[in-house]
Write a protein that holds these residues in place. Structure first.
Motif, PDB file in Angstrom:
ATOM      1  N   GLU A 128      29.231   7.017  21.574  1.00  0.00           N
ATOM      2  CA  GLU A 128      28.796   6.171  22.686  1.00  0.00           C
ATOM      3  C   GLU A 128      27.315   6.375  22.939  1.00  0.00           C
ATOM      4  O   GLU A 128      26.795   7.489  22.835  1.00  0.00           O
ATOM      5  CB  GLU A 128      29.576   6.492  23.964  1.00  0.00           C
ATOM      6  CG  GLU A 128      29.162   5.629  25.150  1.00  0.00           C
ATOM      7  CD  GLU A 128      30.032   5.835  26.377  1.00  0.00           C
ATOM      8  OE1 GLU A 128      30.114   4.916  27.217  1.00  0.00           O
ATOM      9  OE2 GLU A 128      30.638   6.922  26.495  1.00  0.00           O
ATOM     10  N   ALA A 129      26.637   5.275  23.265  1.00  0.00           N
ATOM     11  CA  ALA A 129      25.233   5.330  23.673  1.00  0.00           C
ATOM     12  C   ALA A 129      25.094   4.595  24.988  1.00  0.00           C
ATOM     13  O   ALA A 129      25.720   3.548  25.191  1.00  0.00           O
ATOM     14  CB  ALA A 129      24.335   4.701  22.611  1.00  0.00           C
ATOM     15  N   MET A 130      24.283   5.153  25.899  1.00  0.00           N
ATOM     16  CA  MET A 130      24.039   4.546  27.205  1.00  0.00           C
ATOM     17  C   MET A 130      22.544   4.258  27.355  1.00  0.00           C
ATOM     18  O   MET A 130      21.711   5.121  27.073  1.00  0.00           O
ATOM     19  CB  MET A 130      24.497   5.480  28.323  1.00  0.00           C
ATOM     20  CG  MET A 130      25.997   5.608  28.449  1.00  0.00           C
ATOM     21  SD  MET A 130      26.452   6.688  29.837  1.00  0.00           S
ATOM     22  CE  MET A 130      28.134   6.092  30.157  1.00  0.00           C
ATOM     23  N   ILE A 132      17.150   5.778  27.006  1.00  0.00           N
ATOM     24  CA  ILE A 132      18.461   6.265  26.567  1.00  0.00           C
ATOM     25  C   ILE A 132      18.918   7.318  27.568  1.00  0.00           C
ATOM     26  O   ILE A 132      18.279   8.358  27.710  1.00  0.00           O
ATOM     27  CB  ILE A 132      18.384   6.859  25.157  1.00  0.00           C
ATOM     28  CG1 ILE A 132      17.826   5.824  24.174  1.00  0.00           C
ATOM     29  CG2 ILE A 132      19.755   7.336  24.702  1.00  0.00           C
ATOM     30  CD1 ILE A 132      17.492   6.394  22.806  1.00  0.00           C
ATOM     31  N   LYS A 133      20.019   7.067  28.239  1.00  0.00           N
ATOM     32  CA  LYS A 133      20.501   7.980  29.264  1.00  0.00           C
ATOM     33  C   LYS A 133      21.564   8.941  28.744  1.00  0.00           C
ATOM     34  O   LYS A 133      21.770  10.004  29.325  1.00  0.00           O
ATOM     35  CB  LYS A 133      21.068   7.178  30.441  1.00  0.00           C
ATOM     36  CG  LYS A 133      20.002   6.364  31.182  1.00  0.00           C
ATOM     37  CD  LYS A 133      18.929   7.288  31.727  1.00  0.00           C
ATOM     38  CE  LYS A 133      17.824   6.543  32.427  1.00  0.00           C
ATOM     39  NZ  LYS A 133      16.751   7.460  32.877  1.00  0.00           N
ATOM     40  N   ALA A 134      22.243   8.575  27.687  1.00  0.00           N
ATOM     41  CA  ALA A 134      23.258   9.465  27.118  1.00  0.00           C
ATOM     42  C   ALA A 134      23.527   9.049  25.679  1.00  0.00           C
ATOM     43  O   ALA A 134      23.361   7.878  25.315  1.00  0.00           O
ATOM     44  CB  ALA A 134      24.544   9.419  27.929  1.00  0.00           C
ATOM     45  N   MET A 135      23.947  10.037  24.882  1.00  0.00           N
ATOM     46  CA  MET A 135      24.307   9.778  23.482  1.00  0.00           C
ATOM     47  C   MET A 135      25.351  10.822  23.101  1.00  0.00           C
ATOM     48  O   MET A 135      25.048  12.017  23.073  1.00  0.00           O
ATOM     49  CB  MET A 135      23.076   9.876  22.599  1.00  0.00           C
ATOM     50  CG  MET A 135      23.316   9.505  21.153  1.00  0.00           C
ATOM     51  SD  MET A 135      21.778   9.518  20.192  1.00  0.00           S
ATOM     52  CE  MET A 135      20.988   8.024  20.809  1.00  0.00           C
ATOM     53  N   ALA A 136      26.563  10.377  22.869  1.00  0.00           N
ATOM     54  CA  ALA A 136      27.660  11.318  22.642  1.00  0.00           C
ATOM     55  C   ALA A 136      28.442  10.941  21.395  1.00  0.00           C
ATOM     56  O   ALA A 136      28.692   9.758  21.129  1.00  0.00           O
ATOM     57  CB  ALA A 136      28.594  11.346  23.847  1.00  0.00           C
ATOM     58  N   VAL A 137      28.823  11.971  20.642  1.00  0.00           N
ATOM     59  CA  VAL A 137      29.716  11.847  19.493  1.00  0.00           C
ATOM     60  C   VAL A 137      30.810  12.883  19.690  1.00  0.00           C
ATOM     61  O   VAL A 137      30.552  13.979  20.180  1.00  0.00           O
ATOM     62  CB  VAL A 137      28.965  12.094  18.167  1.00  0.00           C
ATOM     63  CG1 VAL A 137      29.911  12.042  16.979  1.00  0.00           C
ATOM     64  CG2 VAL A 137      27.834  11.076  17.998  1.00  0.00           C
ATOM     65  N   ALA A 186      23.978   0.243  30.796  1.00  0.00           N
ATOM     66  CA  ALA A 186      24.734  -0.411  29.723  1.00  0.00           C
ATOM     67  C   ALA A 186      25.216   0.654  28.750  1.00  0.00           C
ATOM     68  O   ALA A 186      24.574   1.696  28.582  1.00  0.00           O
ATOM     69  CB  ALA A 186      23.863  -1.435  28.996  1.00  0.00           C
ATOM     70  N   ALA A 187      26.352   0.398  28.116  1.00  0.00           N
ATOM     71  CA  ALA A 187      26.893   1.361  27.157  1.00  0.00           C
ATOM     72  C   ALA A 187      27.694   0.620  26.093  1.00  0.00           C
ATOM     73  O   ALA A 187      28.292  -0.421  26.358  1.00  0.00           O
ATOM     74  CB  ALA A 187      27.782   2.381  27.864  1.00  0.00           C
ATOM     75  N   ALA A 188      27.692   1.197  24.897  1.00  0.00           N
ATOM     76  CA  ALA A 188      28.491   0.665  23.791  1.00  0.00           C
ATOM     77  C   ALA A 188      29.263   1.813  23.169  1.00  0.00           C
ATOM     78  O   ALA A 188      28.709   2.896  22.950  1.00  0.00           O
ATOM     79  CB  ALA A 188      27.605  -0.014  22.753  1.00  0.00           C
ATOM     80  N   VAL A 189      30.540   1.555  22.880  1.00  0.00           N
ATOM     81  CA  VAL A 189      31.440   2.583  22.350  1.00  0.00           C
ATOM     82  C   VAL A 189      32.030   2.099  21.033  1.00  0.00           C
ATOM     83  O   VAL A 189      32.506   0.959  20.938  1.00  0.00           O
ATOM     84  CB  VAL A 189      32.584   2.891  23.338  1.00  0.00           C
ATOM     85  CG1 VAL A 189      33.532   3.929  22.752  1.00  0.00           C
ATOM     86  CG2 VAL A 189      32.028   3.349  24.676  1.00  0.00           C
ATOM     87  N   TRP A 190      32.015   2.968  20.041  1.00  0.00           N
ATOM     88  CA  TRP A 190      32.659   2.704  18.751  1.00  0.00           C
ATOM     89  C   TRP A 190      33.730   3.747  18.510  1.00  0.00           C
ATOM     90  O   TRP A 190      33.548   4.931  18.801  1.00  0.00           O
ATOM     91  CB  TRP A 190      31.640   2.772  17.618  1.00  0.00           C
ATOM     92  CG  TRP A 190      32.254   2.924  16.244  1.00  0.00           C
ATOM     93  CD1 TRP A 190      32.740   1.946  15.445  1.00  0.00           C
ATOM     94  CD2 TRP A 190      32.455   4.160  15.520  1.00  0.00           C
ATOM     95  NE1 TRP A 190      33.229   2.472  14.267  1.00  0.00           N
ATOM     96  CE2 TRP A 190      33.065   3.837  14.284  1.00  0.00           C
ATOM     97  CE3 TRP A 190      32.178   5.497  15.818  1.00  0.00           C
ATOM     98  CZ2 TRP A 190      33.406   4.795  13.337  1.00  0.00           C
ATOM     99  CZ3 TRP A 190      32.519   6.461  14.876  1.00  0.00           C
ATOM    100  CH2 TRP A 190      33.129   6.117  13.641  1.00  0.00           C
ATOM    101  N   VAL A 191      34.865   3.293  17.965  1.00  0.00           N
ATOM    102  CA  VAL A 191      35.929   4.198  17.534  1.00  0.00           C
ATOM    103  C   VAL A 191      36.343   3.768  16.134  1.00  0.00           C
ATOM    104  O   VAL A 191      36.580   2.582  15.886  1.00  0.00           O
ATOM    105  CB  VAL A 191      37.143   4.153  18.487  1.00  0.00           C
ATOM    106  CG1 VAL A 191      38.279   5.020  17.936  1.00  0.00           C
ATOM    107  CG2 VAL A 191      36.757   4.611  19.884  1.00  0.00           C
ATOM    108  N   GLY A 192      36.408   4.715  15.224  1.00  0.00           N
ATOM    109  CA  GLY A 192      36.779   4.384  13.846  1.00  0.00           C
ATOM    110  C   GLY A 192      37.043   5.633  13.038  1.00  0.00           C
ATOM    111  O   GLY A 192      37.283   6.714  13.585  1.00  0.00           O
ATOM    112  N   ASP A 193      36.968   5.483  11.726  1.00  0.00           N
ATOM    113  CA  ASP A 193      37.256   6.594  10.820  1.00  0.00           C
ATOM    114  C   ASP A 193      36.057   6.826   9.909  1.00  0.00           C
ATOM    115  O   ASP A 193      35.680   5.938   9.137  1.00  0.00           O
ATOM    116  CB  ASP A 193      38.496   6.286   9.967  1.00  0.00           C
ATOM    117  CG  ASP A 193      39.094   7.527   9.344  1.00  0.00           C
ATOM    118  OD1 ASP A 193      38.344   8.281   8.693  1.00  0.00           O
ATOM    119  OD2 ASP A 193      40.314   7.747   9.498  1.00  0.00           O
TER     120      ASP A 193
END
Length: 810
Positions: free
Chosen positions: A384-386, A394-399, A646-653
């Motif tokens: 996710e990136a905010m 960029i307020k947050a960046m999480a893996v 704003a934030a975008a989230v990806w989920v995958g393999d």
């Protein structure tokens, strides 16, 4: 490594003495050993004699041109003398000033003279150069004393170098970049000693004694990776150099000569013995009361070790930290070559202030870790990136991983939230999140919300042209609606978006123009994660281009900022070791679309959270977003925003989405079936946004321009509740609960409904949000002859185009 103070032995790790040294000349010493020892002492004596001669040279050689030239050469400042470049550690700070990470070749924090405890200065001078403030660059008395001591003891027990010479020695070694330069700085030779002495003479002219002592204390090595008194104080005692006690100061002063032998962590006994030697020397010089020295000797060695790691691995925001590090290492504003940029980061003493919001970062990390645990049984990953609308910060960046080697489960070096240039990720297909760009392009061309188009169950992509004017498409292809969409009927811009209908958006993209859709995405900063331009094919609107969550979040942030797009940035300010501001990449913001267009996009995307594919994922404040489900459930996305974040989230393999799809997914005992954008990504987004905005007051979207309502709101028409016979207040409440507005029209005569109740309404079907007019009964009137009347509506309510007849008063 800088050499040990007061010694010409070179590397402090080589030949460091034990607590008790064996005499070199004893009755059992063989003749050959005695000869070697005497040759060593002879060499030292010869070198000392040379130094004495050099010391006497400027004053003794007063006759003869050659003597005057020699003296002038020795006292002249040498070419290339530089006191800059001493490595200092750099630190990356969050927006609140807290430390995220440090970087260094040598763990050093340079401090001013006044921030070094006086007792520490005294302790170092006592054991290393007690006459420092009395002699010049060369201490003749000290050199002769060391020579006499070494000759009488049969071993090298004292060095002849003063503080200034030791500073020069450490400085030259620290500035050495190559192995050859380091070897030259370490070699035991008259040439090296003469060069150091020449430098020392020059430095004594350039700086005050206090400044030379300060520089020496900041450059010296104190063992276990700590360079300089401040780093050493923090490392061994978890306090500043200005806060050291007498026993602590004496301990550090004793470490300097042989940092490995006297390392208090590895050799506490030797370190204590050396500390006591320092205390004894301070008392001998009269700098310390003997009773106080004895008391300090009785104190045990108490350490409070604090380890500082270089790099991002131990940071609590490791992937954001890595993003910042790569920004510095790859941007030429920080140096022409990669080597220059790495040196700046790891030895420049930089203070790097970033945009990271601690609250947002914690919220994002908790959300991705909760829904996709780092070591989950299905090997899935989330990122996710905010981004802040209007600034690009960029307020947050999480893996959902730790930063580390991929061979270790639950770790990765790849930053799935960023582009390849900042995280090595090749990006992931974004799915239906790209439909927002087609929607924006349509609204930018003036299409009203009520624009309706047929969405077939299957669509053949022909009739498209890319931005070069070339025809693109495949007549043999048949594109269908994804599992979270539907088809086979008409949809408006609003309902087609809410239901994420693939064939509707393929038709809309064709009507708007593929190139216009691509251009809209590009104006919002979109490009492939590998840095290349977006590829242009009919399925563009379905999101086949691989992108990063960061770029998608920044694009959606522009909607929240009413059309103002800003490139994502992570660095606010960088200051060098001296406190001077350095140049950093600037902010790049531009108007990507008119405010009214962005307001219209927000109006449509709001409904995704309330009545569309992500219904139930609202935040309790104005928010909008779009789900994305990639072909064959190979990945899932959610991108959303408020006016503030704003934030975008990806989920995958990470092993490959098509090879390992998220169909019938079970993860850590929980089964999801097929994973859509609303299944896992949207809950991650919601949890993280609620946490990040918990202390931010709600902001509102703006109402779109009226032109977008020229064909209605675009919502599906619904039958208006029959509120006839109710009191006006009850009727209005019922209509509002059903999503309609209400107003009271002119009163009408009615023999069926009592006076004061609703006798009619218009229209009888409408789109949610439309206004319904209520007609209140004024009772049955009396006609000529006194007869009651009121058998029909006295007024003609506004007709309802395209819908059932209005409910007339009775």
């Amino acid at each position: 490594m800088p050499t040990e103070a007061g010694s010409d032995a070179g590397d402090p790790g080589r030949g460091a003495p034990a607590a008790r040294r064996r005499r070199l000349l004893t009755p059992s010493t063989t003749r050959a050993e005695k000869a070697r020892a005497l040759r060593g002492l002879g060499a030292f004596g010869g070198l000392a004699g040379l130094l004495v001669a050099l010391m006497l040279l400027p004053t003794a050689c007063t006759a003869g041109v050659g003597a005057r030239d020699a003296a002038g050469w020795f006292e002249a400042e040498p070419d290339g003398l530089s006191t800059s470049g001493v490595p200092q550690r750099s630190k990356i700070l969050a927006a609140d000033g807290s430390t995220l990470a440090t970087f260094f070749y040598q763990n050093r924090v340079d401090v001013p003279f006044k921030k070094i405890a006086p007792v520490l200065r005294q302790a170092v001078l006592a054991i290393e150069d007690s006459r420092f403030y009395e002699h010049g660059a060369i201490d003749a008395q000290g050199t002769l004393r060391a020579l006499a001591s070494n000759l009488s003891s049969g071993q090298v027990t004292q060095g002849g170098s003063g503080i200034t010479q030791q500073y020069v020695k450490n400085l030259l070694l620290t500035q050495a970049d190559t192995d050859a330069e380091r070897q030259e700085a370490r070699e035991v030779s008259a040439a090296r000693k003469i060069r150091e002495l020449k430098y020392a003479v020059a430095l004594e002219k350039r700086f005050s004694k206090d400044e030379i002592l300060r520089r020496y204390l900041n450059i010296a090595y104190y063992g276990d990776g700590a360079y300089g008194v401040e780093a050493a104080s923090r490392h061994y005692f978890s306090k500043h150099a200005s806060e050291l006690t007498l026993p602590e100061a004496a301990l550090l002063a004793g470490v300097v000569r042989y940092p490995y032998a006297y390392d208090p962590i590895r050799h506490p006994g030797a370190a204590r013995q050396r500390r006591d030697t320092v205390l004894t020397r301070m008392a001998e010089l009269g700098w310390l009361d003997p009773a106080r020295a004895a008391e300090a000797k009785r104190a045990p060695v108490r350490l409070d070790v604090a380890n500082v790691h270089s790099g991002c691995v131990t940071s609590d925001a490791p992937f954001f930290c890595d993003y910042v590090q790569r920004e510095i290492l790859t941007d030429r504003v920080f140096g022409e070559t990669a080597e220059d940029r790495e040196k700046l980061l790891k030895r420049g003493g930089l203070t790097i202030r970033t945009t990271l919001d601690r609250r947002a970062q914690r919220a994002a990390q908790r959300a991705v870790d909760r829904h996709v645990p780092p070591k989950n049984s299905a090997h899935k990953a989330a990122a996710e990136a905010m981004v802040q609308p209007g600034t690009g910060e960029i307020k947050a960046m999480a893996v959902d991983r730790e930063l580390g080697p991929d061979r270790d489960r639950g770790k990765t070096w790849i930053n799935f939230a960023a582009d390849a240039s900042h995280g090595s990720s090749i990006g992931m297909q974004a799915g239906s999140t790209f439909k927002a760009f087609t929607l924006a392009a349509a609204l930018d061309e003036g299409m009203p919300f009520g624009t309706r188009m047929m969405a077939p169950r299957a669509y053949t992509p022909v009739g498209y042209r890319n931005c070069d004017g070339d025809r693109v498409g495949d007549p043999s292809a048949s594109l269908r609606n994804s599992a979270d969409g539907e088809g086979g009927k008409q949809f408006s811009l609003v309902t087609g978006t809410h239901h994420s209908v693939n064939t509707f958006f393929l038709a809309l993209e064709k009507k708007v123009g593929l190139c216009d859709t691509v251009r809209m995405a590009e104006r919002l900063g979109m490009k492939q994660a590998n840095g290349k331009p977006l590829e242009q094919y009919p399925s563009f609107t379905l999101g086949f281009n691989p992108v990063s969550p960061l770029r998608l979040a920044a694009a959606y942030a522009a909607f929240g900022a009413r059309g103002r797009y800003c490139e994502p940035i992570a660095i606010r300010e960088i200051r060098g070791a001296s406190g001077k501001k350095l140049k950093v990449p600037g902010r790049h913001c531009e108007k990507a679309m008119d405010e009214g267009v962005a307001d219209a996009v927000n109006y449509v995307l709001r409904g995704v959270l309330t009545k569309g594919t992500a219904r139930g994922m609202g935040l309790g404040r104005d928010a909008a977003g779009k789900t994305g489900t990639v072909d064959n459930f190979s990945a899932a996305w959610f991108a959303g925003y408020t006016p503030d974040l704003a934030a975008a989230v990806w989920v995958g393999d990470p092993r490959g989405g098509y090879k390992h799809p998220m169909e019938n997914l079970c993860m850590d005992g929980r089964c999801y079936g097929s994973v859509f954008g609303a299944t896992i990504p949207a809950p991650i987004w919601r949890q993280s946004m609620l946490g990040a905005l918990s202390r931010t007051g709600p902001s509102s979207f703006h109402r779109p321009p009226s032109r977008y309502f020229s064909r209605g709101s675009g919502e599906d028409r619904a039958r208006v509740p029959d509120v006839r016979g109710m009191k006006p207040g009850e009727a209005v409440a019922r209509l509002r609960a059903a999503g309609f507005k209400a107003r009271i029209g002119a009163p009408v005569e009615s023999r069926r409904f009592p006076k004061g109740t609703v006798a009619g309404l218009s229209p009888a079907s409408a789109e949610p949000g439309d206004t319904i007019t209520l007609y209140v009964s004024k009772g049955a009137g009396r006609g000529p002859g006194g007869q009651r009347r009121g058998g029909g509506p006295p007024v003609t309510p506004t007709p309802d185009p395209g819908g059932p007849p209005q409910q007339a008063p009775a």
